[in-house]
Every structure is written in structure tokens, then in C-alpha cells.
Scaffold this motif. Structure first.
Motif, short mmCIF file in Angstrom:
data_model
loop_
_atom_site.label_atom_id
_atom_site.label_comp_id
_atom_site.label_asym_id
_atom_site.label_seq_id
_atom_site.Cartn_x
_atom_site.Cartn_y
_atom_site.Cartn_z
N GLU A 198 -26.59 61.84 -10.84
CA GLU A 198 -26.05 61.01 -9.77
C GLU A 198 -24.52 60.96 -9.76
O GLU A 198 -23.91 60.83 -8.70
N LEU A 199 -23.91 61.06 -10.93
CA LEU A 199 -22.45 61.01 -10.97
C LEU A 199 -21.84 62.31 -10.42
O LEU A 199 -20.85 62.27 -9.68
N ASP A 200 -22.43 63.44 -10.78
CA ASP A 200 -21.98 64.71 -10.20
C ASP A 200 -22.04 64.65 -8.67
O ASP A 200 -21.12 65.07 -7.97
N PHE A 201 -23.17 64.14 -8.19
CA PHE A 201 -23.38 64.06 -6.74
C PHE A 201 -22.35 63.13 -6.10
O PHE A 201 -21.76 63.44 -5.06
N LEU A 202 -22.14 61.99 -6.73
CA LEU A 202 -21.19 61.01 -6.20
C LEU A 202 -19.79 61.61 -6.13
O LEU A 202 -19.07 61.43 -5.13
N ASN A 203 -19.40 62.32 -7.17
CA ASN A 203 -18.09 62.98 -7.17
C ASN A 203 -17.98 63.97 -6.01
O ASN A 203 -16.93 64.09 -5.37
N TYR A 204 -19.09 64.66 -5.73
CA TYR A 204 -19.05 65.64 -4.65
C TYR A 204 -18.94 64.96 -3.28
O TYR A 204 -18.05 65.28 -2.48
N VAL A 205 -19.85 64.02 -3.00
CA VAL A 205 -19.86 63.42 -1.66
C VAL A 205 -18.65 62.53 -1.40
O VAL A 205 -18.27 62.30 -0.26
N ALA A 206 -18.01 62.05 -2.49
CA ALA A 206 -16.80 61.23 -2.32
C ALA A 206 -15.77 62.00 -1.51
O ALA A 206 -15.07 61.41 -0.67
N ASP A 207 -15.65 63.28 -1.73
CA ASP A 207 -14.63 64.08 -1.05
C ASP A 207 -15.22 64.94 0.07
O ASP A 207 -14.53 65.82 0.59
N ASP A 208 -16.47 64.72 0.40
CA ASP A 208 -17.13 65.54 1.42
C ASP A 208 -16.94 64.90 2.79
O ASP A 208 -17.44 63.81 3.05
N PRO A 209 -16.21 65.57 3.68
CA PRO A 209 -15.95 64.95 5.00
C PRO A 209 -17.22 64.68 5.80
O PRO A 209 -17.23 63.79 6.65
N GLY A 210 -18.30 65.44 5.55
CA GLY A 210 -19.54 65.25 6.32
C GLY A 210 -20.34 64.04 5.89
O GLY A 210 -21.25 63.60 6.59
N ARG A 236 -16.04 51.77 -0.93
CA ARG A 236 -15.09 51.15 0.00
C ARG A 236 -15.03 51.92 1.30
O ARG A 236 -14.83 51.35 2.36
N SER A 237 -15.16 53.23 1.22
CA SER A 237 -15.11 54.02 2.46
C SER A 237 -16.48 54.60 2.84
O SER A 237 -16.73 54.86 4.01
N LYS A 238 -17.37 54.78 1.87
CA LYS A 238 -18.69 55.33 2.15
C LYS A 238 -19.75 54.43 1.52
O LYS A 238 -19.97 54.50 0.31
N PRO A 239 -20.38 53.59 2.33
CA PRO A 239 -21.33 52.62 1.78
C PRO A 239 -22.49 53.31 1.05
O PRO A 239 -22.89 54.41 1.42
N ILE A 240 -22.99 52.63 0.03
CA ILE A 240 -24.03 53.19 -0.84
C ILE A 240 -25.23 52.25 -0.88
O ILE A 240 -25.08 51.05 -1.11
N VAL A 241 -26.41 52.80 -0.68
CA VAL A 241 -27.66 52.05 -0.85
C VAL A 241 -28.45 52.69 -1.98
O VAL A 241 -28.58 53.92 -2.02
#
Lengths: 458, 458
Positions: A198-210, A236-241
Motif C-alpha cells: 500500500e505504501l508503494d502504491f500511495l507513493n505512486y498515486v501521490a504524484d499521478d496526475p490521473g 490533503r489533495s487526494k482524499p482516501i477511503v
């Protein structure tokens, strides 16, 4: 921090176990990659076939003329380790093991899985799975799943799941709906989570414009401090559920049996989610409804909700649900109350919940809805609007969709709509398609979606 | 104890305010009575028309040539008292006041309403309403509602509600569904409950052969000790589900505003419901789902549930939900575990939740479902079965409906089915129509329905 782009957004894909047999997972997965129009080269690996579905095949990975980004492995369990070794030898950057029967199955499977992990880590090969349905990334046309999704709707939601077929069937249901589909751009199922997590994924989507909104189905968190630190910043910029079952002792035991991961202590996890601004869904419906609300709606400025309803009973039911979900009932401004009074008989004083059913008798359905709903949207004390509306024949009017669209556009406040009734219920819902107005099937679903929206954004 | 049969199952009906105008409540209500094929004589009361919808009309109730059982009053508020006096003078046995604007609206309305009650009580006239949508009794063909229900499905559920339009729109939604309609034989909305109340209704349905299951939407209980004493006795043979909102302080205040009744102390009410064997629904969806389970399913012998699933994740989610709902996970017999093992690879040990997804790969979808589901139904330690099933293409098989029907018939255990997937989801659901197998849209809905079934019957 490592970059998992070769796994999530590969430029080239090989499939070990690709076949032309549509009843086998390797056949379905390769078919889906081909028909999904993957943007890079595809390499079926098959010991006997010269081509699979018209695509040139190779007997072993080493024969492929380039170092591929991602290798899907769809083989019986006893052949998986050899395939991973092939990936390492051939210089592949990532592998996704679809095959099940590892740590979720037995101690022997766990030992096998740990050996796969060690091989991959020693060489820097990114590993997803085993025991996964696969991965979808609409941006690169990767329908890398052994479930076929004929009606995939791409969009700003990115999913991370730690489970097998669940995501597939849930996505099939969501994507089969005629209206209110959840737009999912990326869906990554890591199965038993042997490596990529999950942390790898979070790091990726944090900077993913899509990626606009992030959903996690997880049964464990590998490194909670690091995960929550990053999530706190990202959300703060991309809400997480987060959907993390195992609230009860029996549920935690079932979770441990399911994915082979030790269950996290639930109360601590619950507190950490709340503390870091992540919303927690209770079940799959909650999860999907919250994501739909988040991807369609703006951030609320506060937690003060107006309940606008044409059913006194649904208004009372909604009141319990929003308060239990941590929202507050808004207090209306005098000017709002005056507007409300204009559609009610003089003996009826408006309140929150605002029940304007009788306004339909007094003013007709169009004017009652227009005046009543506009009043709650305009009020500066209202941060969110929950509309629980009845649509029997005498409450029906042709302009419902246009009215809601205008209110949604003009005031840019989060709104959830619940509609009960006969034929008009279908038409009202259809008329909201594409308007970023989420429609829910029950009062609970609408109230929970707004509560989770607030949890995820405030 | 008084007999409210003239109100619920009248032999003759008059409608004061009947008109041919389909946009008026009095027009719609009379139209529904005529087209619903009420079995006795109908008398429209209209000062100017000689006939309404082809039925001979009378200027005043006194002109009707018989003492009618029931008079519907659909008039502006200021004319209601005169109409009630007409009912008394003409010897009518019951009246149902559709008109709103009484105790729910103002102090003046409350005084008016109390005067209506005093007039009725002095003469023995049974009174339902004011502020009600009306009453339906399929047995006598009474569609006495100002909402039209074109697809009403009659059956063993009897409803008592204390609210206006809510019941109408909810019933419209339920009756518009293509499958899984709730069969409602009687639906009595008493609105502000000026006279006839939940205890009168309970006394009636207790001895009514057509009533199998009882649902109450109530916002207050007039005489809790008498109601609970009777309910405790009735629910041994006819299970009772209560939807009573107002769990929160804000919800209780909204409830008081809605029906003009003081809200009951919620914790005491909750305890009394549990103590006397009544199930409490949390919201409208919960309520309808519980009633559907109760009318379709046998009584469970205990609270031990088997979760049979083709999704490990849904199995974990279901585990939390059933445990939170007061159920226990069943422990399977050795012979059950052996049967389960026969469809799993040797490395996978079956448990509860029983996840047999991989059995589909091993044995194919038909055999996996047949062996897996039969095992849990046969087990003597299993009192209830929750099936959360996935229906993507590779799990689909033609005989799903036949299998579930056979299991339902052969073992007569309560079962709830949740299905996720694409096209097969629709077909599986359609194939269960008429089989007394309730299908739910979410894991929560299925788990809650079984929990409420246990609450209402054990």
C-alpha cells in the motif's frame, strides 16, 4: 522510495501462461490485454504455440527481443518460481503473479512465497501477488485482469486492493449499472502482498496526475507509521477511503485466514485512520458509495448538513444517520426560512430536516422543489445537502434533472440524492447522468456517503 | 379491546371529497378504489356531481342508503370537522382522514385534532389519520390510497405506519422492482394517530389469518406496557419488525416535529423491543429487507450462521456484519469439512467463512457451488446460511437457480443470497423468483436481514 511505474503503467508486457483457451485464466487475461488495446508491445510466452490470438509468441521469456517492464505469471503453482527466475534472468522490471495457493493456503505455500520474495528483492524485481485478479490501468490500455470488463468506465478513482476476485466481481457489478458508474482509472490488486504494498502504491498515486481519489481495500498495513505519514500528506489533495474489515474478533480471524496476513489491532487502526484524515468504510457498499461521492463532489467547507425531503419519515431516519455519521444539522438563516415558508401553508413552520411535501400540494411539484431546494443550497450555514425525495405521480415534474444540475453548478456544494417512487425514480436518476450528482439507493447510503466525504476531506 | 375491522376490512366505503379530477387527492383516491375492484359498494360524496367515474354520487353522507363501514375524508382542513359530524350522524363505523395540517402543523391544528377525536370517541366512530396516505387491504380489494400502485403484490405482510407519503413512495419503489417484491396484503397508515393506534392494529392482525409477518413504522407508542404485552404474545406466531427512528437527540426532535407526538425515550424503547422479542430496523432499507426475509424464510433453530462465499474479502466483511448483528459463526462438522475439502486443493483448509472460489477452478462452477453449498446446508450446526457469491463469467453456470431452489426446499433453513457480477447477477436473481430465497444487494443488507430474522423469531 522505489518507483513502481513498471508495474502500474508498463511500456511493455509479457504473459507467461498466455493461451488461446478462453476457459483458462491465462487465456482470459491475454484476451483482455489484446482487446483492451494495450498501448505497448505484448509478448505471449507459450512453449508450444507460434502465436496467441494473432500475436507472435515466444517459448521462454529470454527469447523476447527486449527487456519487458511487466510480466504476468498465470501458471500452476509449482511453475511460478521458475517463471520468477526467468523474469530476473531476462531483466524484467516487474512481475504480477496471478496464481493462488501460497501464504493464504498453507505453511508450505508461505515458505514458497517468501522464497519468491527473496528472489525478487535480491534483484530489484517488483512483485505483485500472488493470488491476485490482476491490474487495470486505463491510461495505458492495460486490462490486465483475468476477469473481463466489457464496460469499464475510466476516471479519477485509483484502487488498491489486497484480495483476489472480490475487486473483479465488484467492478463487474459497478460497471454493469446503467447509471452512476464509478469511474476507475487504475485498479491494482496485490493479492497476498508479498512485495509491492500500500505504501508503494500511495507513493505512486501521490504524484499521478490521473488520480483524484484513492480507495484501499486492505486487510493489513505493512508499515503503519510510514503509511499514515504519507497518507496524511496525500489526502490533503487526494482524499482516501479505506475499507479494512476485521472490526470484530471473528472478522479479524477470517481476515488472517483470507490473505495470510496477521490482522492489525483494530481499535488502534481505527484511531490512526481518523487522526490522519482518512475515511473508513464499513462494508463494500459504503466503500463504493464514498468513492462515488468523493469523485463527483467538491470538498465541503464544514460538516453542517441540510436535509431536504419530501418525506417526514425519511427526514427523521436521515437525521439519525447523519448525526451518527458525525455530521451536524445546519441552522437555517431567517431568509432561508422565509423562502421555505413561501411554499408551505402558514400553519407549518420549516425546520431542518426540511420536509416540503405539502408544498407540492400548495405550489405544484416544480415550484415546490425549485424554491425548497434552492433555499437550502443558498444558505451560507449549509455545507452539505442530503435530498431524500419521493417521486410518486403527483410529485413528478419534467424539470427535476435540470433543477438539480443548476443547483449543483451554481452553488458547488456536496449533495447526495436518494429517490423513492415508481417510474419517475428511474427517469430522475437517468436525468442526472453526467451531472456529478451522486444518487444513492437508500437513506443510509446517502447519509454515509456524505459522512465519509467529510471524514476524508475535513 | 375494540374491533377495527370496519376500518381495515370494510364491507362498504364512502368518499367525502371524491371527484373526477385526477390531479386532486380525492380524485386519485376514488379512482384507485374503483380500479382496485373494491368488493363492496362505493359511495362518492360530492355536492354537485350526479356520478363520479360512473359511480352514482350523493350530495351528503346522510343520503347514502346504508350505514357505511368506512368513510374516507379528502377535504380542505376547515371542512373536516363537519365531515366527521356527518359520519357520526349517518352511523358510519369508521373514518379515515387523509387531510393534513393538524397536530403536526400547529397548536391550533392540535386543538382541532383533539376535537375530532372527542367527537369520534363519544360516538364510537373509529378514526384513522389525519395526515395519512390511506389504507390498502388486498383481501377486500381496497386500494384506499391517494398514491396509485399499479403493481401491488398482495401477500402475508401487514404494515402499520404512522406517517404520510413515505409508505406510499416506498411501496411504489418496492412494487416497481422486477424481482423480489415484498408481498403486502394490508397497509394501514394512521398518520397523526389521533385515535386508532398500534395496539388496535396489533389486536386485529393477531387474529387475522392473512397476516404472517407484521411491520410497524412508528414514531411513538401510546401505551407501551399494553403494546409490548400483546406484541410479546403475537410475535411467537407472527414475527414483528419495528422501524422507530429517533435514536439520536436530533432524530428524536425531528420525529416530534414530524408527527406531533412526543418522542419516546429511546434506550428504554430499545430495551423493551429486545426483551419482548421484536426486531428493530435501523432505516427503511433494513426494515424492508427484514420483512422480506421473514415472509420468505422459515424460523431459524438458532443463531449459528454459515457464510458460504466465493470472495474471501466479502467473507471477512460478512463476518464483521453478522457478529455485530448478534449471530455466531457455526462450527462445521467433520463430515462437512470433508465435503468442502473435496472441491478445494489439498493445501487449502476450509473454515467459516467458507470461501470456495478456488473450487471453481478445481471442479468447475456447477460442482463447486453444488458441493460447497450443499455442505453448509446439510450441517446440523448451521442454523442460517449467508451466501455472498460472485458471478463473473468463469463462475457462471446455468443451474444456479435450480440448485438454490433445491437447497431451500430440501433443508428448509433460512438463507440470504448476495450476488455480485455482471450479466449473470441479473439471471441468477431472476431464476430465484418465486423460490422464497431472498436476494439482497449488499453484504450488509443480507447480514442485517438474517440478524433481524433471528431477533424477530428467537
Amino acid at each position: 522510495m522505489r518507483d513502481i511505474k513498471p508495474l502500474i503503467a508498463p511500456r511493455s508486457i509479457a504473459v507467461i501462461g498466455a493461451s488461446a483457451n478462453p476457459t483458462k485464466s491465462g487465456g482470459v487475461l491475454f484476451h483482455n490485454l489484446v482487446t483492451g488495446n494495450f498501448k505497448g508491445p505484448l509478448y505471449p510466452i507459450n512453449r508450444t504455440a507460434a502465436e496467441v490470438m494473432g500475436v507472435r509468441a515466444y517459448p521462454v521469456l529470454a527469447d523476447v527481443p527486449e527487456k519487458v517492464d511487466l510480466v504476468y505469471i498465470v501458471l500452476p503453482r509449482q511453475h511460478v518460481e521458475d517463471a520468477i527466475k526467468q523474469c530476473v534472468a531476462a531483466g524484467a522490471r516487474a512481475a504480477c503473479i496471478i496464481t493462488a495457493g501460497f501464504s493464504e493456503a498453507s505453511q508450505e505455500g508461505r515458505a514458497d512465497e517468501e522464497r519468491l520474495r527473496d528472489i525478487a528483492r535480491a534483484s530489484g524485481l517488483l512483485l505483485a501477488g500472488p493470488n491476485t485478479i490482476g491490474m487495470v490501468n486505463a491510461e495505458v490500455g492495460m486490462m490486465g485482469s483475468f476477469v473481463n470488463f466489457p464496460h469499464w468506465e475510466a476516471g479519477g478513482v485509483s484502487f488498491f486492493t489486497q484480495t483476489g476476485i472480490f475487486t473483479g466481481a465488484l467492478m463487474l457489478s459497478v460497471m454493469s449499472a446503467a447509471t452512476q458508474r464509478l469511474p476507475v482509472g487504475k485498479s491494482i490488486d496485490v493479492g497476498n502482498k508479498v512485495d509491492v504494498d500500500e505504501l508503494d502504491f500511495l507513493n505512486y498515486v501521490a504524484d499521478d496526475p490521473g488520480t483524484k481519489v484513492i480507495g484501499f481495500y486492505i486487510e493489513s498495513i505493512r508499515n503503519p507509521p510510514a503509511f499514515f505519514e504519507k497518507a496524511h500528506q496525500v489526502c490533503r489533495s487526494k482524499p482516501i477511503v479505506v475499507l479494512k474489515p476485521g472490526r470484530t474478533r471473528a472478522g479479524a480471524a477470517a481476515s488472517a485466514a483470507h490473505t495470510g496476513s496477521p490482522a492489525s489491532a483494530d481499535a488502534a487502526l481505527d484511531a490512526a485512520l481518523a487522526q490522519h484524515g482518512l475515511a473508513r468504510a464499513e462494508d463494500e457498499d459504503d466503500f463504493l458509495n464514498a468513492l462515488r461521492a468523493l469523485v463527483m463532489l467538491p470538498r465541503p467547507r464544514g460538516r453542517r448538513v441540510a436535509i431536504a425531503t419530501t418525506s417526514g419519515a425519511l427526514g427523521v431516519i436521515a437525521t439519525d444517520l447523519v448525526v451518527e455519521g458525525g455530521l451536524e444539522l445546519a441552522s437555517f438563516e431567517p431568509v432561508t426560512l422565509a423562502a421555505m415558508r413561501s411554499i408551505l401553508p402558514e400553519w407549518l413552520a420549516p425546520a431542518n430536516p426540511f420536509d416540503f411535501w405539502i408544498g407540492i400540494d400548495v405550489k405544484g411539484p416544480r415550484e415546490a422543489h425549485e424554491t425548497g431546494l434552492t433555499a437550502v443550497f443558498v444558505d451560507p450555514n449549509v455545507d452539505l445537502v442530503l435530498c431524500t425525495l419521493l417521486a410518486p405521480g403527483n410529485a413528478d415534474f419534467a424539470e427535476f434533472g435540470a433543477l438539480m444540475r443548476r443547483l449543483r453548478r451554481s452553488y458547488d456544494k456536496p449533495v447526495a440524492v436518494v429517490i423513492y417512487g415508481g417510474e419517475a425514480q428511474q427517469r430522475w436518476t437517468a436525468d442526472l447522468e453526467g451531472a456529478n450528482v451522486p444518487v444513492f439507493r437508500t437513506t443510509r447510503a446517502g447519509a454515509r456517503a456524505l459522512s465519509l466525504l467529510v471524514q476524508a476531506t475535513l
